[in-house]
Design an enzyme around this catalytic site. Sequence first.
Site, PDB file in Angstrom:
ATOM      1  N   GLU A   1       0.843  -1.195   0.000  1.00 50.90           N
ATOM      2  CA  GLU A   1       0.000   0.000   0.000  1.00 50.90           C
ATOM      3  C   GLU A   1       0.882   1.250   0.000  1.00 50.90           C
ATOM      4  O   GLU A   1       0.449   2.324   0.376  1.00 50.90           O
ATOM      5  CB  GLU A   1      -0.976  -0.004   1.163  1.00 50.90           C
ATOM      6  CG  GLU A   1      -0.381  -0.132   2.531  1.00 50.90           C
ATOM      7  CD  GLU A   1      -1.466  -0.210   3.597  1.00 50.90           C
ATOM      8  OE1 GLU A   1      -2.086   0.820   3.851  1.00 50.90           O
ATOM      9  OE2 GLU A   1      -1.676  -1.289   4.149  1.00 50.90           O
TER      10      GLU A   1
ATOM     11  N   CYS B   1      -3.428  -3.754   4.067  1.00 50.84           N
ATOM     12  CA  CYS B   1      -2.481  -4.760   4.582  1.00 50.84           C
ATOM     13  C   CYS B   1      -2.753  -6.165   4.057  1.00 50.84           C
ATOM     14  O   CYS B   1      -1.952  -7.078   4.258  1.00 50.84           O
ATOM     15  CB  CYS B   1      -2.524  -4.787   6.107  1.00 50.84           C
ATOM     16  SG  CYS B   1      -2.089  -3.218   6.835  1.00 50.84           S
TER      17      CYS B   1
ATOM     18  N   HIS C   1      -2.510 -10.746  11.345  1.00 48.70           N
ATOM     19  CA  HIS C   1      -1.951  -9.459  10.927  1.00 48.70           C
ATOM     20  C   HIS C   1      -1.682  -8.668  12.213  1.00 48.70           C
ATOM     21  O   HIS C   1      -2.511  -8.649  13.123  1.00 48.70           O
ATOM     22  CB  HIS C   1      -2.956  -8.717  10.033  1.00 48.70           C
ATOM     23  CG  HIS C   1      -2.609  -7.266   9.861  1.00 48.70           C
ATOM     24  ND1 HIS C   1      -1.370  -6.844   9.422  1.00 48.70           N
ATOM     25  CD2 HIS C   1      -3.324  -6.127  10.097  1.00 48.70           C
ATOM     26  CE1 HIS C   1      -1.342  -5.534   9.377  1.00 48.70           C
ATOM     27  NE2 HIS C   1      -2.509  -5.060   9.795  1.00 48.70           N
TER      28      HIS C   1
HETATM   29  P1  HMG Z   1      -5.042   5.952  21.058  1.00 45.02           P
HETATM   30  O1  HMG Z   1      -6.306   6.675  21.002  1.00 45.02           O
HETATM   31  O2  HMG Z   1      -3.856   6.793  21.240  1.00 45.02           O
HETATM   32  O3  HMG Z   1      -4.959   4.906  22.197  1.00 45.02           O
HETATM   33  O4  HMG Z   1      -4.891   5.112  19.716  1.00 45.02           O
HETATM   34  P2  HMG Z   1      -5.923   4.591  23.446  1.00 45.02           P
HETATM   35  O5  HMG Z   1      -6.135   5.825  24.224  1.00 45.02           O
HETATM   36  O6  HMG Z   1      -7.101   3.806  22.948  1.00 45.02           O
HETATM   37  O7  HMG Z   1      -4.952   3.652  24.261  1.00 45.02           O
HETATM   38  C1  HMG Z   1      -4.461   2.483  23.703  1.00 45.02           C
HETATM   39  C2  HMG Z   1      -4.298   1.483  24.836  1.00 45.02           C
HETATM   40  O8  HMG Z   1      -3.273   1.960  25.739  1.00 45.02           O
HETATM   41  C3  HMG Z   1      -5.558   1.297  25.720  1.00 45.02           C
HETATM   42  O9  HMG Z   1      -5.606  -0.059  26.083  1.00 45.02           O
HETATM   43  C4  HMG Z   1      -5.248   2.143  26.946  1.00 45.02           C
HETATM   44  O10 HMG Z   1      -5.934   1.727  28.102  1.00 45.02           O
HETATM   45  C5  HMG Z   1      -3.747   1.905  27.072  1.00 45.02           C
HETATM   46  P3  HMG Z   1      -6.897  -0.963  25.689  1.00 45.02           P
HETATM   47  O11 HMG Z   1      -8.052  -0.327  26.335  1.00 45.02           O
HETATM   48  O12 HMG Z   1      -6.977  -0.886  24.168  1.00 45.02           O
HETATM   49  O13 HMG Z   1      -6.530  -2.321  26.152  1.00 45.02           O
HETATM   50  N1  HMG Z   1      -3.050   2.928  27.845  1.00 45.02           N
HETATM   51  C6  HMG Z   1      -2.061   2.642  28.711  1.00 45.02           C
HETATM   52  N2  HMG Z   1      -1.516   1.470  29.107  1.00 45.02           N
HETATM   53  C7  HMG Z   1      -0.498   1.529  29.999  1.00 45.02           C
HETATM   54  N3  HMG Z   1      -0.042   2.688  30.540  1.00 45.02           N
HETATM   55  C8  HMG Z   1      -0.562   3.869  30.173  1.00 45.02           C
HETATM   56  C9  HMG Z   1      -1.622   3.880  29.224  1.00 45.02           C
HETATM   57  N4  HMG Z   1      -2.354   4.864  28.644  1.00 45.02           N
HETATM   58  C10 HMG Z   1      -3.224   4.266  27.809  1.00 45.02           C
HETATM   59  N5  HMG Z   1      -0.097   4.991  30.698  1.00 45.02           N
HETATM   60  C11 HMG Z   1      -5.080   3.398  18.092  1.00 45.02           C
HETATM   61  C12 HMG Z   1      -4.867   3.699  19.566  1.00 45.02           C
HETATM   62  C13 HMG Z   1      -4.848   1.902  17.880  1.00 45.02           C
HETATM   63  C14 HMG Z   1      -6.508   3.759  17.679  1.00 45.02           C
HETATM   64  C15 HMG Z   1      -4.051   4.199  17.247  1.00 45.02           C
HETATM   65  O14 HMG Z   1      -2.754   3.758  17.539  1.00 45.02           O
HETATM   66  C16 HMG Z   1      -4.296   4.115  15.760  1.00 45.02           C
HETATM   67  O15 HMG Z   1      -5.072   4.856  15.192  1.00 45.02           O
HETATM   68  N6  HMG Z   1      -3.561   3.187  15.053  1.00 45.02           N
HETATM   69  C17 HMG Z   1      -3.720   2.989  13.622  1.00 45.02           C
HETATM   70  C18 HMG Z   1      -4.941   2.168  13.286  1.00 45.02           C
HETATM   71  C19 HMG Z   1      -4.753   0.706  13.610  1.00 45.02           C
HETATM   72  O16 HMG Z   1      -3.659   0.224  13.782  1.00 45.02           O
HETATM   73  N7  HMG Z   1      -5.869  -0.050  13.670  1.00 45.02           N
HETATM   74  C20 HMG Z   1      -5.795  -1.477  13.900  1.00 45.02           C
HETATM   75  C21 HMG Z   1      -6.880  -2.239  13.159  1.00 45.02           C
HETATM   76  S1  HMG Z   1      -6.921  -1.781  11.448  1.00 45.02           S
HETATM   77  C22 HMG Z   1      -5.591  -2.641  10.735  1.00 45.02           C
HETATM   78  O17 HMG Z   1      -5.037  -3.514  11.324  1.00 45.02           O
HETATM   79  C23 HMG Z   1      -5.185  -2.225   9.365  1.00 45.02           C
HETATM   80  C24 HMG Z   1      -3.920  -1.410   9.289  1.00 45.02           C
HETATM   81  O18 HMG Z   1      -2.806  -2.239   9.528  1.00 45.02           O
HETATM   82  C25 HMG Z   1      -3.824  -0.738   7.928  1.00 45.02           C
HETATM   83  C26 HMG Z   1      -4.080  -1.554   6.698  1.00 45.02           C
HETATM   84  O19 HMG Z   1      -4.873  -2.466   6.613  1.00 45.02           O
HETATM   85  O20 HMG Z   1      -3.495  -1.147   5.718  1.00 45.02           O
HETATM   86  C27 HMG Z   1      -3.839  -0.306  10.310  1.00 45.02           C
END
Ligand code: HMG
Length: 382
Positions: free
Chosen positions: A88, A120, A246
């Site tokens: 991609e 992906c 993945h």
């Molecule tokens: P965010 O909003 O920064 O994170 O983004 P959050 O606030 O949801 O926190 C993440 C986790 O950290 C949570 O845990 C928090 O509790 C924890 P969970 O509730 O999920 O178990 N947390 C802490 N833990 C320990 N100590 C702390 C602390 N603070 C918070 N102090 C998000 C997270 C994944 C949304 C962001 O990284 C993102 O947008 N990533 C990109 C999208 C993505 O990877 N999506 C995955 C599914 S889609 C996919 O796999 C396709 C992809 O690969 C692309 C493709 O297909 O081409 C992305």
Amino acid sequence: MSHSEPQAAVGIASIGVQLPPLAMDMSELAQLRGADVNKYRHGLGCDVMALCPEGYGVVDLAVGAAKRALGRWRGDVSDIGLVSVGSESALDMSRPLSAWVASELGLRGNFRSYEVKHACYGGTLALRQAVEWKLANVQPGKAALVIATDVALYAEGDPGEPTQGAGAVAMIVEDGLVASIARASYPYSEPAFDFWRPVGCAFPLVEGPLSLDCYQRATAACYEQLLAGEAEPFARLMAYGAHCFHVPFPKMVKKAVSMLGQAFTLDEGQLTAFFEEKVQPSLAWNKQIGNAYTASLWISVADQLRRLAPGTIMTAFSYGSGFGAELFEITAGPECARGAWARDVESDLASRRLVKASEYTKLRSGERRVTASVPPAAAISA
Ligand code: HMG
């Protein structure tokens, strides 16, 4: 279920992996963004993200991986009848990445050459198509070179930034000396805008929570097909040697496993046993690399394969935003135990340079964005 007679059915005859020469520890990014490093390390499961230096990109990764796969293969490049690149990180709306790769490898002649795009999932689609091409015996005696290659970059400060990464996995599809690929597969697809990159945009647009939801729904939908009519789903899941997913970030895989717990009413103990014994071991390289998009699943599969006895059956779950997913079985082949490709990863991890936040900021300010790709004069006259 976890064992069958080692066989050389259609599958992967050789694997090569290439990682870029730079990386940054999550502690540097956390400091730069004023975040708690535990959020990145424990909340997302990321330790280090692979980075590319200026002027280095998907073609370098793809060619490096391909050379390694070809170098360990007993065949010859003249036996390649198909070159397919899943990515991609396209450089051009028209010219396929496979043309850049073929040019670098000095390939020309009687072979198909194309690029596959579905976020992906593109690398898996390229592999599935190559397996089906081989099964159809379209070009008897020929093999396919399939490459999954990507550089994952988000806008600076984006929540996805700690999940960045880069890497390529090349696979030669012929006999299943390393691993055979099952003909049956369990796909699932739904149109969604969970993660997408409009034409001309340097970085993806992401609906984070929606993307997590789509990934988990896709996992349940694919496994429901695999386990249809199964009276003992836990026993069936545990009978596999491993389950690879993945890996956009390692915590996502844990969420997918929880979803399987709901779908198949597994209790806490079963869920823990399933994750710790069958899933977690294959996340080690991903934690050191980050999301390499199309290559992420195949990095996990490569990590797992070297630990499986020949004949052991594992699963591979591919997810690509947009969204499309596919689940299928892979059987470790007679040569998997040699795990020759592990040397690629181990040497790249050992030799890469860890950059500080200041160097990362400088790299980002020079952003390796290819807006137009003009053929070099030498290439036109060749
Ligand atoms: P965010 O909003 O920064 O994170 O983004 P959050 O606030 O949801 O926190 C993440 C986790 O950290 C949570 O845990 C928090 O509790 C924890 P969970 O509730 O999920 O178990 N947390 C802490 N833990 C320990 N100590 C702390 C602390 N603070 C918070 N102090 C998000 C997270 C994944 C949304 C962001 O990284 C993102 O947008 N990533 C990109 C999208 C993505 O990877 N999506 C995955 C599914 S889609 C996919 O796999 C396709 C992809 O690969 C692309 C493709 O297909 O081409 C992305």
